[in-house]
Design a protein around this motif. Structure first.
Motif, PDB file in Angstrom:
ATOM      1  N   ILE A 156       0.837  -1.200   0.000  1.00  0.00           N
ATOM      2  CA  ILE A 156       0.000   0.000   0.000  1.00  0.00           C
ATOM      3  C   ILE A 156       0.876   1.255   0.000  1.00  0.00           C
ATOM      4  O   ILE A 156       0.623   2.215  -0.742  1.00  0.00           O
ATOM      5  CB  ILE A 156      -0.948  -0.010   1.214  1.00  0.00           C
ATOM      6  CG1 ILE A 156      -1.981  -1.135   1.057  1.00  0.00           C
ATOM      7  CG2 ILE A 156      -1.649   1.335   1.361  1.00  0.00           C
ATOM      8  CD1 ILE A 156      -2.856  -1.343   2.278  1.00  0.00           C
ATOM      9  N   VAL A 157       1.923   1.254   0.825  1.00  0.00           N
ATOM     10  CA  VAL A 157       2.818   2.409   0.883  1.00  0.00           C
ATOM     11  C   VAL A 157       3.497   2.628  -0.460  1.00  0.00           C
ATOM     12  O   VAL A 157       3.618   3.760  -0.948  1.00  0.00           O
ATOM     13  CB  VAL A 157       3.853   2.227   2.012  1.00  0.00           C
ATOM     14  CG1 VAL A 157       4.912   3.328   1.948  1.00  0.00           C
ATOM     15  CG2 VAL A 157       3.169   2.237   3.368  1.00  0.00           C
ATOM     16  N   ARG A 158       3.959   1.536  -1.103  1.00  0.00           N
ATOM     17  CA  ARG A 158       4.605   1.668  -2.414  1.00  0.00           C
ATOM     18  C   ARG A 158       3.627   2.218  -3.455  1.00  0.00           C
ATOM     19  O   ARG A 158       4.007   2.999  -4.326  1.00  0.00           O
ATOM     20  CB  ARG A 158       5.161   0.320  -2.865  1.00  0.00           C
ATOM     21  CG  ARG A 158       6.421  -0.124  -2.115  1.00  0.00           C
ATOM     22  CD  ARG A 158       7.140  -1.256  -2.860  1.00  0.00           C
ATOM     23  NE  ARG A 158       6.279  -2.410  -3.064  1.00  0.00           N
ATOM     24  CZ  ARG A 158       6.152  -3.413  -2.193  1.00  0.00           C
ATOM     25  NH1 ARG A 158       6.823  -3.382  -1.046  1.00  0.00           N
ATOM     26  NH2 ARG A 158       5.375  -4.440  -2.461  1.00  0.00           N
ATOM     27  N   THR A 159       2.359   1.791  -3.358  1.00  0.00           N
ATOM     28  CA  THR A 159       1.331   2.285  -4.291  1.00  0.00           C
ATOM     29  C   THR A 159       1.142   3.788  -4.115  1.00  0.00           C
ATOM     30  O   THR A 159       1.087   4.547  -5.100  1.00  0.00           O
ATOM     31  CB  THR A 159      -0.002   1.559  -4.058  1.00  0.00           C
ATOM     32  OG1 THR A 159       0.180   0.164  -4.272  1.00  0.00           O
ATOM     33  CG2 THR A 159      -1.079   2.084  -4.995  1.00  0.00           C
ATOM     34  N   VAL A 160       1.033   4.230  -2.859  1.00  0.00           N
ATOM     35  CA  VAL A 160       0.864   5.657  -2.592  1.00  0.00           C
ATOM     36  C   VAL A 160       2.091   6.435  -3.054  1.00  0.00           C
ATOM     37  O   VAL A 160       1.977   7.536  -3.630  1.00  0.00           O
ATOM     38  CB  VAL A 160       0.590   5.891  -1.090  1.00  0.00           C
ATOM     39  CG1 VAL A 160       0.600   7.385  -0.769  1.00  0.00           C
ATOM     40  CG2 VAL A 160      -0.739   5.275  -0.691  1.00  0.00           C
ATOM     41  N   GLU A 161       3.266   5.872  -2.836  1.00  0.00           N
ATOM     42  CA  GLU A 161       4.495   6.535  -3.269  1.00  0.00           C
ATOM     43  C   GLU A 161       4.507   6.701  -4.789  1.00  0.00           C
ATOM     44  O   GLU A 161       4.853   7.762  -5.328  1.00  0.00           O
ATOM     45  CB  GLU A 161       5.712   5.721  -2.824  1.00  0.00           C
ATOM     46  CG  GLU A 161       7.035   6.375  -3.188  1.00  0.00           C
ATOM     47  CD  GLU A 161       8.222   5.529  -2.766  1.00  0.00           C
ATOM     48  OE1 GLU A 161       9.346   6.048  -2.738  1.00  0.00           O
ATOM     49  OE2 GLU A 161       8.018   4.326  -2.467  1.00  0.00           O
ATOM     50  N   PHE A 162       4.084   5.652  -5.509  1.00  0.00           N
ATOM     51  CA  PHE A 162       4.026   5.724  -6.978  1.00  0.00           C
ATOM     52  C   PHE A 162       3.040   6.810  -7.428  1.00  0.00           C
ATOM     53  O   PHE A 162       3.340   7.592  -8.341  1.00  0.00           O
ATOM     54  CB  PHE A 162       3.616   4.361  -7.538  1.00  0.00           C
ATOM     55  CG  PHE A 162       3.408   4.357  -9.025  1.00  0.00           C
ATOM     56  CD1 PHE A 162       4.466   4.150  -9.894  1.00  0.00           C
ATOM     57  CD2 PHE A 162       2.138   4.557  -9.558  1.00  0.00           C
ATOM     58  CE1 PHE A 162       4.281   4.154 -11.265  1.00  0.00           C
ATOM     59  CE2 PHE A 162       1.934   4.566 -10.930  1.00  0.00           C
ATOM     60  CZ  PHE A 162       3.013   4.367 -11.793  1.00  0.00           C
ATOM     61  N   CYS A 163       1.879   6.840  -6.801  1.00  0.00           N
ATOM     62  CA  CYS A 163       0.842   7.789  -7.212  1.00  0.00           C
ATOM     63  C   CYS A 163       1.231   9.229  -6.905  1.00  0.00           C
ATOM     64  O   CYS A 163       0.854  10.154  -7.642  1.00  0.00           O
ATOM     65  CB  CYS A 163      -0.476   7.453  -6.524  1.00  0.00           C
ATOM     66  SG  CYS A 163      -1.195   5.889  -7.083  1.00  0.00           S
TER      67      CYS A 163
END
Length: 865
Positions: A6-13
């Motif tokens: 989830i953190v990696r997804t938010v970082e990407f976005c």
């Protein structure tokens, strides 16, 4: 692992802000386009139940055999006299028959040439004898009226009656009713009011309400590509009535009811005020969002996320099901409620982290790390609650659950993709203050000190209310959830109060004529049954005796009725006749002083006033008396030509309503008692099913609806609890923690049902949605608290978490409130129960659950954030 993903997804976005926003906008645009092009609503409430149930199969078999009964428009024609009502009905039926492009068939109920000719045969023998005897004795009067249909002829007919006074055959009081009826008509004309004399009411006594109402059964051509398939047909009926000037020519009005108008009005009531309610609800949601986050930039980010998520969910729903139903259209409310909850949880956690770290992107990543698992578990549990109706027979609510379940996935994904990107794009300012609510510290301290008391009292109250559940009321009659302001519904309810109507009857499909007769006789013996009918019911009994009586009357009246009318009198001759009639009435009145004498003087005065009036007024009086007279004489001529009836001589349009081409025969069973009383109908349906398990019809459907709904409710609640428990166990791995989540949920569910039982609030097929919603919303709130408690947090009422839960509940309640204000009773009741269940689950989460959990297990308690 999940948290890091989830953190990696938010970082990407947050690194590809505009790419994420553009993809979301394109997806929303495609979804909106698809929805607009393919959106449809199936307003047939019977389709809310699975077609695989045995009683639904019987229902569908009957509808296949007699489709005209389920695609019908019933035109109700009402007028001040039987003659005007009949004339208007015939004119309208003829007008509609001339429009085959709009109407497949048009049939007068109990009317048409067949019933006009044979109506005397359908009366009891003693009534036929009485009627034909009166007609034979009235031969002199009938002869005068037939030969001289004018004011002069009316006065001459009156003179025959006055001769009866002289001979002592009649008393003056016997003339009171006739005199007053004639005087009423004359005085209405003098007062420039619409007037028409009813010869039918004169002969039969006062006109009964049923005689002032006629029905036309219309089978329309439905435009299935439109949201209101029958609207063109109903508009055409009203326009035809206006073109024929039924109101002015016959003083009649028409009302439309039946399956087609009721279904169309159901959709109309669903969309009534929709735009205004949506705008008001949207503004209220925005206002509460601002109160929750205190930043217009944050409000903008949340609002765009909710709007795009809602459009995508709508597209998914239309793609999956094609046509929505009256329940599944509520998916938007559920999405706004829980979608706002997810967004607020993320937003407020971001604000707390922003206050601590000051840097925007870092705060977003930290917020994702803190709320990732709780939101994931809450979304999964909420989806499980919504999907719990999927395996049940309640397909209408299953459809809503599946769309709402998809909505939970969309809202969850948007909360960790689009929302962080939008927050990064709007770049809100730093948070200068912590988000805690220190003013609630005394309440937290009270819950800590008195937690045993709070838990004990809550448990006692929940248990004490259990006996009230016996009084829980259910109303699963679909018609009761439609707006009574709808003309179609109010008219149907009025008609259904007549036991002779088919409103809440039962039907059986018999395989042969002998079977139909045997079934009808068997069911007619039940005390709950008023009568049974088959095609054989249209073959009158005792025909030989009745035809003999009719032939006797025909011989007595034949020459009088066949005589051609003589030359019409001049106006001077009419005036002379009126004056002569007035003098004779005055002379008769001088013989007494009772009500008969008073009525005679009144009529004499009116006749003299008419003689002194204008020729135009005398023409109006002539029309008021003579037009219905001619109609009655024509009807009488036809009635005296009745012929022997057998099954082969019945008209084909009537036979088609009772016998299929394959030889299946319809048996109608009518209930005894009030056909609008739920208990009466349930007892009637049970009795019929006991004797004939293959029965169907509205009464049987009402009973089966209730039993199906209750079974579906029990199955869905049990399934939801089991699935949610498994999800919680998978994530929490402690039985106690699972119970700390489920027990407050069960308390909220019990409290909701107990309040309904104590207040007499009825559960129905629409508001039952509140229970899976309670599970979905309620379990999310409980999970947030348990996850925070497991991390060592305490003092919950002061925390940002409670602030987030409170505003989530307020936003959800605002969305539900828009349903409460709906003009559709089903939607309104849904909104009421949703609001009640939300209040119960919020109280359980905020007050009961912290007391139930107590101190966290962690020795390192985290301070209030």
């Amino acid at each position: 692992m999940l948290n890091s993903a989830i953190v990696r997804t938010v970082e990407f976005c947050t690194r590809h802000i505009w790419g994420v926003i553009i993809v979301a906008l394109v997806l929303a645009g495609a979804s909106a386009t698809y929805t607009v092009r393919h959106f449809a609503i199936d307003t047939n409430v019977n389709n809310l139940i699975s077609r695989d149930l045995p009683w639904r199969k019987r229902e569908l078999e009957y509808q296949t055999a007699f489709p005209q009964n389920t695609k019908l428009i019933l035109v109700v024609v009402e007028g001040p006299t039987p003659e005007q009502t009949s004339a208007a009905t015939r004119a309208l039926a003829q007008g509609l028959s001339n429009k085959p492009a709009l109407f497949r068939s048009v049939q007068e109920e109990g009317g048409g040439a067949f019933f006009q000719r044979n109506r005397l045969l359908f009366l009891p023998t003693d009534q036929v004898a009485r009627t034909t005897g009166q007609l034979a004795n009235a031969e002199p009067i009938v002869g005068v009226l037939a030969h001289d249909p004018s004011l002069r002829g009316l006065v001459r007919a009156l003179s025959y009656g006055l001769e009866g006074l002289k001979l002592g055959r009649l008393s003056l009081d016997d003339f009171a009713r006739i005199s007053n009826m004639a005087a009423d008509t004359l005085e209405n004309v003098a007062a420039s009011q619409l007037a028409s004399f009813s010869w039918n009411a004169l002969v039969q006594g006062n006109a009964q309400p049923a005689g002032l109402r006629r029905l036309i059964a219309v089978l329309p051509v439905l435009v299935t590509s439109e949201l209101e398939p029958g609207r063109r047909a109903t508009d055409a009926i009203r326009q035809t009535a206006a073109d024929l000037q039924l109101a002015s020519n016959f003083q009649t009005n028409i009302r439309l009811t039946g399956p087609v108008p009721i279904s169309d009005d159901e959709f109309a009531s669903l969309k009534e005020g929709l735009s205004l309610n949506s705008i008001v609800t949207g503004l209220a949601v925005l206002a509460f969002l601002w109160l929750a986050v205190r930043s217009l930039r944050l409000v903008l980010a949340v609002a765009i996320t909710l709007a795009i998520g809602l459009v995508v969910t709508a597209g998914l729903g239309v793609f999956l099901f094609g046509a929505l139903n009256p329940i599944s259209v509520a998916f938007a409310i559920l999405f706004v409620g829980l979608g706002a909850d997810f967004a607020i949880q993320f937003n407020l956690r971001y604000r707390a982290q922003r206050h601590a770290s000051h840097e925007l992107r870092q705060a977003l990543l930290e917020a994702a790390g803190r709320v990732g698992v709780p939101l994931t578990l809450a979304a999964a549990a909420a989806a499980a609650g919504f999907l719990s109706f999927t395996p049940t027979a309640y397909t209408g609510l299953a459809q809503l659950g599946q769309i709402a379940g998809c909505g939970m996935i969309v809202a969850y994904l948007a909360s960790f993709t689009l929302l962080p990107a939008l927050l990064a794009a709007v770049n809100p300012p730093e948070e200068p203050r912590p988000l805690g609510q220190p003013a609630l510290a005394p309440a937290d301290n009270f819950l800590k000190r008195r937690r045993i008391l709070v838990v004990t009292l809550t448990t006692i109250l929940a248990i004490a209310g259990l006996p009230a559940l016996i009084k829980l009321q259910f109303d699963f009659n679909p018609l009761h959830l439609q707006s009574r302001s709808s003309q179609a519904v109010s008219t149907f309810l009025q008609l259904s109060s007549d036991p002779a109507m088919d409103a809440n009857s039962a039907q059986v499909l018999a395989r042969s004529r002998d079977d139909a007769t045997a079934i009808a006789n068997k069911l007619a013996a039940l005390p709950e049954v008023d009568q049974t009918r088959t095609i054989g019911s249209f073959v009158p009994a005792d025909q030989n005796m009745k035809l003999s009586l009719i032939r006797h009357a025909e011989r007595a009246l034949g020459s009088a009725l066949k005589a051609a009318p003589g030359a019409a009198p001049t106006d001077a001759e009419n005036i002379a006749a009126l004056r002569s009639g007035a003098e004779r009435l005055d002379a008769a009145a001088s013989m007494g002083d009772g009500r008969g004498a008073q009525a005679a003087r009144r009529l004499a005065g009116d006749l003299m006033q008419l003689a002194n009036a204008t020729v135009e007024e005398r023409a109006k009086v002539t029309n008021a008396f003579i037009n219905p007279l001619k109609m009655n004489l024509d009807d009488l001529r036809q009635a005296l030509t009745a012929k022997h009836i057998d099954l082969e001589s019945l008209p084909q349009d009537l036979v088609r309503d009772w016998v299929t081409q394959e030889g299946l025969e319809r048996v109608d069973i009518l209930p005894k008692g009030n056909p609008n009383d739920n208990e009466t109908i349930r007892n009637f349906a049970r009795a019929v099913l006991t004797v004939e398990p293959a029965a169907t019809g509205q009464a049987v459907e009402t009973l089966e609806w209730a039993e199906t709904m209750i079974r579906a409710l029990i199955q869905a609640v049990a399934l939801a609890f089991c699935v949610i428990a498994i999800l919680l166990w998978t994530a929490l791995r402690r039985v106690r923690d699972v119970l700390l989540t489920l027990v407050p949920l069960a308390v909220a569910l019990l409290a909701t049902l107990e309040i309904c039982a104590l207040t007499g609030f009825e559960l129905n097929y629409a508001n039952i949605i509140a229970l899976p919603v309670l599970l979905g919303v309620g379990v999310a709130f409980k999970i947030y608290y348990v996850m925070a408690w497991r991390q060592g947090q305490t003092n919950f009422l002061q925390s940002a978490l409670t602030r987030a839960i409170f505003f989530s509940a307020v936003l959800t309640g605002t969305a539900f409130g828009s349903l409460w204000l709906s003009s559709n009773p089903g939607m309104s009741s849904m909104g009421k129960l949703l609001a009640l269940s939300l209040a119960c689950t919020l109280a359980s989460a905020v007050l009961f659950q912290p007391a139930l959990m107590g101190e966290p297990r962690s020795t390192e308690k985290k301070s209030t954030s």
